[in-house]
Design a protein around this motif. Structure first.
Motif, PDB file in Angstrom:
ATOM      1  N   ARG A 125      -8.277  -0.054  -7.354  1.00 15.96           N
ATOM      2  CA  ARG A 125      -7.388   0.373  -6.274  1.00 15.96           C
ATOM      3  C   ARG A 125      -8.140   0.171  -4.969  1.00 15.96           C
ATOM      4  NH1 ARG A 125      -6.092   5.963  -6.441  1.00 15.96           N
ATOM      5  NH2 ARG A 125      -4.332   5.460  -5.123  1.00 15.96           N
ATOM      6  N   ILE A 126      -7.521  -0.532  -4.021  1.00 13.64           N
ATOM      7  CA  ILE A 126      -8.173  -0.745  -2.731  1.00 13.64           C
ATOM      8  C   ILE A 126      -7.366  -0.058  -1.628  1.00 13.64           C
ATOM      9  CG2 ILE A 126      -9.413  -2.835  -3.392  1.00 13.64           C
ATOM     10  CD1 ILE A 126      -7.277  -4.481  -2.080  1.00 13.64           C
ATOM     11  N   ARG A 127      -8.073   0.489  -0.680  1.00 12.31           N
ATOM     12  CA  ARG A 127      -7.466   1.244   0.413  1.00 12.31           C
ATOM     13  C   ARG A 127      -6.902   0.293   1.459  1.00 12.31           C
ATOM     14  NH1 ARG A 127      -8.927   4.270   5.079  1.00 12.31           N
ATOM     15  NH2 ARG A 127      -7.895   6.306   5.054  1.00 12.31           N
ATOM     16  N   LEU A 177      -5.874   1.292   7.934  1.00 13.79           N
ATOM     17  CA  LEU A 177      -6.109   2.705   8.215  1.00 13.79           C
ATOM     18  C   LEU A 177      -7.503   2.918   8.769  1.00 13.79           C
ATOM     19  CD1 LEU A 177      -4.587   4.287   4.996  1.00 13.79           C
ATOM     20  CD2 LEU A 177      -3.556   4.151   7.261  1.00 13.79           C
ATOM     21  N   PRO A 178      -7.681   3.980   9.556  1.00 11.08           N
ATOM     22  CA  PRO A 178      -9.035   4.260  10.070  1.00 11.08           C
ATOM     23  C   PRO A 178      -9.987   4.583   8.926  1.00 11.08           C
ATOM     24  CG  PRO A 178      -7.430   5.932  10.814  1.00 11.08           C
ATOM     25  CD  PRO A 178      -6.683   4.908  10.016  1.00 11.08           C
ATOM     26  N   ALA A 179     -11.240   4.312   9.144  1.00 14.30           N
ATOM     27  CA  ALA A 179     -12.262   4.579   8.105  1.00 14.30           C
ATOM     28  C   ALA A 179     -12.316   6.069   7.810  1.00 14.30           C
ATOM     29  CB  ALA A 179     -13.619   4.091   8.577  1.00 14.30           C
ATOM     30  N   TYR A 234       0.826  -1.205   0.000  1.00 16.15           N
ATOM     31  CA  TYR A 234       0.000   0.000   0.000  1.00 16.15           C
ATOM     32  C   TYR A 234       0.865   1.261   0.000  1.00 16.15           C
ATOM     33  CZ  TYR A 234      -3.746  -3.210   1.194  1.00 16.15           C
ATOM     34  OH  TYR A 234      -4.630  -4.241   1.176  1.00 16.15           O
ATOM     35  N   SER A 235       2.174   1.096  -0.033  1.00 12.37           N
ATOM     36  CA  SER A 235       3.073   2.244   0.123  1.00 12.37           C
ATOM     37  C   SER A 235       3.293   3.033  -1.165  1.00 12.37           C
ATOM     38  CB  SER A 235       4.419   1.775   0.679  1.00 12.37           C
ATOM     39  OG  SER A 235       5.014   0.841  -0.200  1.00 12.37           O
ATOM     40  N   ASN A 268      -1.251   4.698   0.305  1.00 13.49           N
ATOM     41  CA  ASN A 268      -2.224   3.938   1.097  1.00 13.49           C
ATOM     42  C   ASN A 268      -3.233   3.144   0.267  1.00 13.49           C
ATOM     43  OD1 ASN A 268      -1.026   4.868   3.492  1.00 13.49           O
ATOM     44  ND2 ASN A 268      -2.263   6.729   3.409  1.00 13.49           N
ATOM     45  N   TYR A 269      -2.924   2.940  -1.006  1.00 17.18           N
ATOM     46  CA  TYR A 269      -3.774   2.115  -1.870  1.00 17.18           C
ATOM     47  C   TYR A 269      -2.930   1.035  -2.529  1.00 17.18           C
ATOM     48  CZ  TYR A 269      -7.714   5.279  -1.454  1.00 17.18           C
ATOM     49  OH  TYR A 269      -8.757   6.015  -0.962  1.00 17.18           O
ATOM     50  N   CYS A 270      -3.571  -0.076  -2.828  1.00 13.25           N
ATOM     51  CA  CYS A 270      -2.936  -1.167  -3.568  1.00 13.25           C
ATOM     52  C   CYS A 270      -3.793  -1.425  -4.805  1.00 13.25           C
ATOM     53  CB  CYS A 270      -2.871  -2.424  -2.712  1.00 13.25           C
ATOM     54  SG  CYS A 270      -2.096  -3.829  -3.538  1.00 13.25           S
ATOM     55  N   THR A 271      -3.144  -1.538  -5.939  1.00 14.25           N
ATOM     56  CA  THR A 271      -3.870  -1.820  -7.166  1.00 14.25           C
ATOM     57  C   THR A 271      -3.928  -3.333  -7.340  1.00 14.25           C
ATOM     58  OG1 THR A 271      -2.918   0.205  -8.055  1.00 14.25           O
ATOM     59  CG2 THR A 271      -4.043  -1.241  -9.610  1.00 14.25           C
ATOM     60  N   VAL A 272      -5.108  -3.847  -7.640  1.00  9.72           N
ATOM     61  CA  VAL A 272      -5.298  -5.295  -7.783  1.00  9.72           C
ATOM     62  C   VAL A 272      -6.077  -5.586  -9.061  1.00  9.72           C
ATOM     63  CG1 VAL A 272      -5.329  -5.651  -5.277  1.00  9.72           C
ATOM     64  CG2 VAL A 272      -7.490  -5.379  -6.497  1.00  9.72           C
TER      65      VAL A 272
END
Length: 152
Positions: free
Chosen positions: A142-144, A148-150, A124-125, A129-133
């Motif tokens: 892209r998922i968060r 991390l807090p909502a 996620y770096s 703070n997102y990861c592409t899948v």
């Protein structure tokens, strides 16, 4: 001089709004293309996901080796930044209960060719703070970072 002004007035608006795509958009596009190459691979291989050499197996279906590299990863020497989910290697995709939720490829900090890893290796770096899948149905997203807090 007048000719130069006329040319500028005609062509300037075409280039004023043009800007290069963001790395996040390019990464999403790359994984979408990898997902499409994976779907083509499945159709020629009895619906089985590739084995550990997934880049080599799907490269002929993508026709573009650049899509296997995240744009935020160094390109010289050639590095990658995507991994295949170890839980789907060699799996018969027709037996997967929900392909739209099954992650096949994702951003990872392991930057070498043909990386196979479990989902704990999702990074996620690189994308703030997102990861592409890409999922088994070839949808890319892209998922968060779930740690991390909502967001409000």
């Amino acid at each position: 001089m007048v000719a130069c002004v006329v040319v500028w007035v005609v062509f300037a608006p075409m280039y004023a709004g043009h800007r290069p795509a963001s790395p996040n958009t390019v990464c999403l596009s790359h994984l979408k293309q990898i997902g499409t190459a994976g779907q083509l691979y499945l159709s020629d291989n009895e619906d089985r996901q590739p084995l550990e050499n997934w880049v080599d197996s799907t490269l002929d279906y993508s026709k573009n080796s650049d899509v296997y590299s995240c744009p935020l990863v160094q390109t010289e020497p050639k590095l990658y930044g995507y991994a295949m989910n170890s839980q789907v290697v060699g799996v018969d995709s027709t037996k997967v209960v929900d392909p739209s939720k099954t992650i096949v490829h994702f951003d990872t900090d392991a930057i070498y060719r043909n990386v196979v890893a479990n989902l704990a290796a999702m990074s996620y770096s690189r994308h703030k703070n997102y990861c592409t899948v890409v999922r088994m149905d070839s949808s890319a997203k892209r998922i968060r970072d779930p740690s991390l807090p909502a967001q409000p």
